[in-house]
Write a protein that holds these residues in place. Structure first.
Motif, PDB file in Angstrom:
ATOM      1  N   VAL A 119      37.672  33.883  38.530  1.00  0.00           N
ATOM      2  CA  VAL A 119      39.071  33.473  38.614  1.00  0.00           C
ATOM      3  C   VAL A 119      39.268  32.761  39.944  1.00  0.00           C
ATOM      4  O   VAL A 119      38.942  33.312  41.007  1.00  0.00           O
ATOM      5  CB  VAL A 119      40.021  34.678  38.508  1.00  0.00           C
ATOM      6  N   VAL A 120      39.793  31.538  39.875  1.00  0.00           N
ATOM      7  CA  VAL A 120      39.914  30.698  41.066  1.00  0.00           C
ATOM      8  C   VAL A 120      41.383  30.372  41.305  1.00  0.00           C
ATOM      9  O   VAL A 120      42.117  30.020  40.375  1.00  0.00           O
ATOM     10  CB  VAL A 120      39.105  29.399  40.902  1.00  0.00           C
ATOM     11  N   ASP A 121      41.790  30.471  42.560  1.00  0.00           N
ATOM     12  CA  ASP A 121      43.122  30.044  42.972  1.00  0.00           C
ATOM     13  C   ASP A 121      43.093  28.527  43.154  1.00  0.00           C
ATOM     14  O   ASP A 121      42.383  28.012  44.031  1.00  0.00           O
ATOM     15  CB  ASP A 121      43.505  30.736  44.280  1.00  0.00           C
ATOM     16  N   VAL A 122      43.841  27.792  42.327  1.00  0.00           N
ATOM     17  CA  VAL A 122      43.758  26.330  42.349  1.00  0.00           C
ATOM     18  C   VAL A 122      44.397  25.726  43.594  1.00  0.00           C
ATOM     19  O   VAL A 122      44.178  24.545  43.886  1.00  0.00           O
ATOM     20  CB  VAL A 122      44.412  25.735  41.082  1.00  0.00           C
ATOM     21  N   SER A 123      45.164  26.488  44.317  1.00  0.00           N
ATOM     22  CA  SER A 123      45.795  25.938  45.519  1.00  0.00           C
ATOM     23  C   SER A 123      44.801  25.778  46.661  1.00  0.00           C
ATOM     24  O   SER A 123      44.954  24.895  47.516  1.00  0.00           O
ATOM     25  CB  SER A 123      46.958  26.831  45.965  1.00  0.00           C
ATOM     26  N   ASN A 124      43.773  26.622  46.695  1.00  0.00           N
ATOM     27  CA  ASN A 124      42.776  26.535  47.786  1.00  0.00           C
ATOM     28  C   ASN A 124      41.348  26.749  47.297  1.00  0.00           C
ATOM     29  O   ASN A 124      40.431  26.854  48.118  1.00  0.00           O
ATOM     30  CB  ASN A 124      43.109  27.551  48.884  1.00  0.00           C
ATOM     31  N   VAL A 160      37.942  32.046  45.275  1.00  0.00           N
ATOM     32  CA  VAL A 160      37.536  32.909  44.162  1.00  0.00           C
ATOM     33  C   VAL A 160      38.138  34.300  44.394  1.00  0.00           C
ATOM     34  O   VAL A 160      37.816  34.963  45.388  1.00  0.00           O
ATOM     35  CB  VAL A 160      35.999  33.001  44.066  1.00  0.00           C
ATOM     36  N   VAL A 161      39.009  34.706  43.504  1.00  0.00           N
ATOM     37  CA  VAL A 161      39.676  36.002  43.652  1.00  0.00           C
ATOM     38  C   VAL A 161      39.009  37.080  42.809  1.00  0.00           C
ATOM     39  O   VAL A 161      39.297  38.267  42.975  1.00  0.00           O
ATOM     40  CB  VAL A 161      41.165  35.897  43.288  1.00  0.00           C
ATOM     41  N   SER A 162      38.109  36.682  41.898  1.00  0.00           N
ATOM     42  CA  SER A 162      37.365  37.648  41.099  1.00  0.00           C
ATOM     43  C   SER A 162      36.167  36.952  40.481  1.00  0.00           C
ATOM     44  O   SER A 162      36.210  35.750  40.211  1.00  0.00           O
ATOM     45  CB  SER A 162      38.251  38.257  39.998  1.00  0.00           C
ATOM     46  N   ALA A 163      35.090  37.702  40.289  1.00  0.00           N
ATOM     47  CA  ALA A 163      33.883  37.127  39.699  1.00  0.00           C
ATOM     48  C   ALA A 163      33.183  38.186  38.863  1.00  0.00           C
ATOM     49  O   ALA A 163      33.265  39.385  39.148  1.00  0.00           O
ATOM     50  CB  ALA A 163      32.939  36.590  40.781  1.00  0.00           C
ATOM     51  N   ALA A 164      32.499  37.725  37.811  1.00  0.00           N
ATOM     52  CA  ALA A 164      31.776  38.630  36.921  1.00  0.00           C
ATOM     53  C   ALA A 164      30.614  37.878  36.303  1.00  0.00           C
ATOM     54  O   ALA A 164      30.633  36.646  36.196  1.00  0.00           O
ATOM     55  CB  ALA A 164      32.691  39.187  35.836  1.00  0.00           C
ATOM     56  N   GLN A 165      29.597  38.633  35.907  1.00  0.00           N
ATOM     57  CA  GLN A 165      28.464  38.039  35.216  1.00  0.00           C
ATOM     58  C   GLN A 165      27.985  39.017  34.154  1.00  0.00           C
ATOM     59  O   GLN A 165      28.140  40.227  34.283  1.00  0.00           O
ATOM     60  CB  GLN A 165      27.336  37.704  36.191  1.00  0.00           C
ATOM     61  N   SER A 166      27.412  38.462  33.088  1.00  0.00           N
ATOM     62  CA  SER A 166      26.978  39.305  31.987  1.00  0.00           C
ATOM     63  C   SER A 166      25.815  38.652  31.275  1.00  0.00           C
ATOM     64  O   SER A 166      25.541  37.448  31.448  1.00  0.00           O
ATOM     65  CB  SER A 166      28.135  39.559  31.014  1.00  0.00           C
ATOM     66  N   LEU A 171      36.268  41.225  35.399  1.00  0.00           N
ATOM     67  CA  LEU A 171      37.114  40.366  36.228  1.00  0.00           C
ATOM     68  C   LEU A 171      38.368  41.108  36.688  1.00  0.00           C
ATOM     69  O   LEU A 171      38.820  40.938  37.828  1.00  0.00           O
ATOM     70  CB  LEU A 171      37.508  39.109  35.442  1.00  0.00           C
ATOM     71  N   VAL A 172      38.934  41.909  35.819  1.00  0.00           N
ATOM     72  CA  VAL A 172      40.133  42.671  36.181  1.00  0.00           C
ATOM     73  C   VAL A 172      39.795  43.709  37.253  1.00  0.00           C
ATOM     74  O   VAL A 172      40.555  43.912  38.213  1.00  0.00           O
ATOM     75  CB  VAL A 172      40.726  43.344  34.927  1.00  0.00           C
ATOM     76  N   VAL A 173      38.654  44.360  37.121  1.00  0.00           N
ATOM     77  CA  VAL A 173      38.260  45.377  38.099  1.00  0.00           C
ATOM     78  C   VAL A 173      38.013  44.756  39.472  1.00  0.00           C
ATOM     79  O   VAL A 173      38.413  45.310  40.504  1.00  0.00           O
ATOM     80  CB  VAL A 173      36.994  46.117  37.603  1.00  0.00           C
ATOM     81  N   HIS A 174      37.399  43.577  39.512  1.00  0.00           N
ATOM     82  CA  HIS A 174      37.031  42.944  40.787  1.00  0.00           C
ATOM     83  C   HIS A 174      38.142  42.055  41.342  1.00  0.00           C
ATOM     84  O   HIS A 174      37.954  41.457  42.418  1.00  0.00           O
ATOM     85  CB  HIS A 174      35.756  42.105  40.608  1.00  0.00           C
ATOM     86  N   ASN A 175      39.249  41.940  40.653  1.00  0.00           N
ATOM     87  CA  ASN A 175      40.347  41.089  41.110  1.00  0.00           C
ATOM     88  C   ASN A 175      40.947  41.628  42.411  1.00  0.00           C
ATOM     89  O   ASN A 175      41.272  42.817  42.514  1.00  0.00           O
ATOM     90  CB  ASN A 175      41.422  41.037  40.017  1.00  0.00           C
ATOM     91  N   ASP A 176      41.103  40.751  43.404  1.00  0.00           N
ATOM     92  CA  ASP A 176      41.653  41.187  44.688  1.00  0.00           C
ATOM     93  C   ASP A 176      42.921  40.447  45.096  1.00  0.00           C
ATOM     94  O   ASP A 176      43.429  40.668  46.196  1.00  0.00           O
ATOM     95  CB  ASP A 176      40.597  41.050  45.799  1.00  0.00           C
ATOM     96  N   ALA A 177      43.432  39.557  44.235  1.00  0.00           N
ATOM     97  CA  ALA A 177      44.622  38.809  44.641  1.00  0.00           C
ATOM     98  C   ALA A 177      45.548  38.464  43.484  1.00  0.00           C
ATOM     99  O   ALA A 177      46.770  38.393  43.676  1.00  0.00           O
ATOM    100  CB  ALA A 177      44.216  37.522  45.367  1.00  0.00           C
ATOM    101  N   LEU A 178      45.036  38.211  42.312  1.00  0.00           N
ATOM    102  CA  LEU A 178      45.862  37.752  41.195  1.00  0.00           C
ATOM    103  C   LEU A 178      46.765  38.863  40.695  1.00  0.00           C
ATOM    104  O   LEU A 178      46.303  39.960  40.358  1.00  0.00           O
ATOM    105  CB  LEU A 178      44.975  37.252  40.055  1.00  0.00           C
ATOM    106  N   ARG A 179      48.073  38.570  40.641  1.00  0.00           N
ATOM    107  CA  ARG A 179      49.028  39.513  40.068  1.00  0.00           C
ATOM    108  C   ARG A 179      49.190  39.232  38.575  1.00  0.00           C
ATOM    109  O   ARG A 179      48.983  38.107  38.110  1.00  0.00           O
ATOM    110  CB  ARG A 179      50.381  39.408  40.761  1.00  0.00           C
TER     111      ARG A 179
END
Length: 237
Positions: free
Chosen positions: A184-189, A192-198, A82-90
């Motif tokens: 990881v989902v932005d609750v304001s809109n 999906v800012v990141s996704a992972a599966q295992s 999730l951290v690697v694929h994150n594109d918006a969450l600071r």
């Protein structure tokens, strides 16, 4: 030379000899041993040598770490992805980790999902994210069994949390193991800012997962298999 002068000279000579003896004795005498043991290291205050600056080091094999189960390793792998694929969450934005639910019923979870949630919280904190724990009640409860502040009763929890992003996860079982999807989902809109599966095999999670029985019930009908494990895995009670 009269007698008084001779006696005075003798006294002066004796005094000088005594002074020299005392001086030599003081020089020859070693200082008192004031050394002490500080956590296995001997400290000597009489040592005038400059103190060596030791380099701080941490040896995992020597100090040891808390043992981790495979469910915690699975949580770490999910969070790392999730951290690697994150594109918006600071890292300074509030983040809340929700309980993983069953894929076919978003209202149900189990002990595996609850533990997976705790492991993901620890893994996100290791990445220095700004985590929010929604299970901390507004007041401490002191009972005969102990002091408690964690709660899942919504009446005891704060109604408004400064959360901008949440981690949501779903689980599904197969005869071979467990499939987990997390995002990881932005609750304001709801973006999906990141996704992972295992995937985790039933062997690695044997403490939580058990093979299906030979006889199972599905939709009110009994099915019989020749061996165990032909249907989806179950959660150990």
């Amino acid at each position: 030379m009269n007698t008084r002068v001779i006696q005075r000279n003798l006294l002066m000579q004796k005094f000088t000899v005594v002074t020299i003896i005392l001086f030599l004795g003081a020089c020859a005498r070693q200082p008192a041993d004031l050394s002490f043991n500080n956590q296995g290291h001997v400290v000597n205050p009489n040592n005038t040598e400059p103190v060596a600056k030791l380099k701080l080091s941490y040896d995992i094999n020597e100090a040891g770490l808390s043992p981790k189960g495979q469910v915690n390793v699975l949580a770490e792998k999910l969070v790392n992805e999730l951290v690697v694929h994150n594109d918006a969450l600071r890292a300074d934005q509030p983040l809340l980790v929700t309980t993983p639910v069953m894929l076919n019923s978003f209202d149900n979870t189990n002990d595996l999902g609850l533990q997976l949630q705790q492991g993901m919280i620890a893994a996100f904190h290791a990445h220095e994210f700004n985590l929010v724990d929604m299970n901390v009640a507004e007041s401490l409860r002191s009972t005969q069994q102990g002091e408690f502040i964690l709660s899942r009763d919504w009446q005891h929890l704060p109604s408004d949390l400064p959360v901008s992003h949440v981690v949501v996860s779903s689980m599904s079982f197969t005869p071979e193991g467990l499939v987990v999807n997390a995002r990881v989902v932005d609750v304001s809109n709801n973006r999906v800012v990141s996704a992972a599966q295992s995937f985790a095999s039933n062997v690695t999670l044997s403490g939580y997962l058990v093979p299906s029985n030979k006889i199972i019930s599905r939709d009110g009908v009994l099915y019989r298999h020749e061996t165990e494990g032909k249907e989806s895995l179950g959660v150990r009670k």
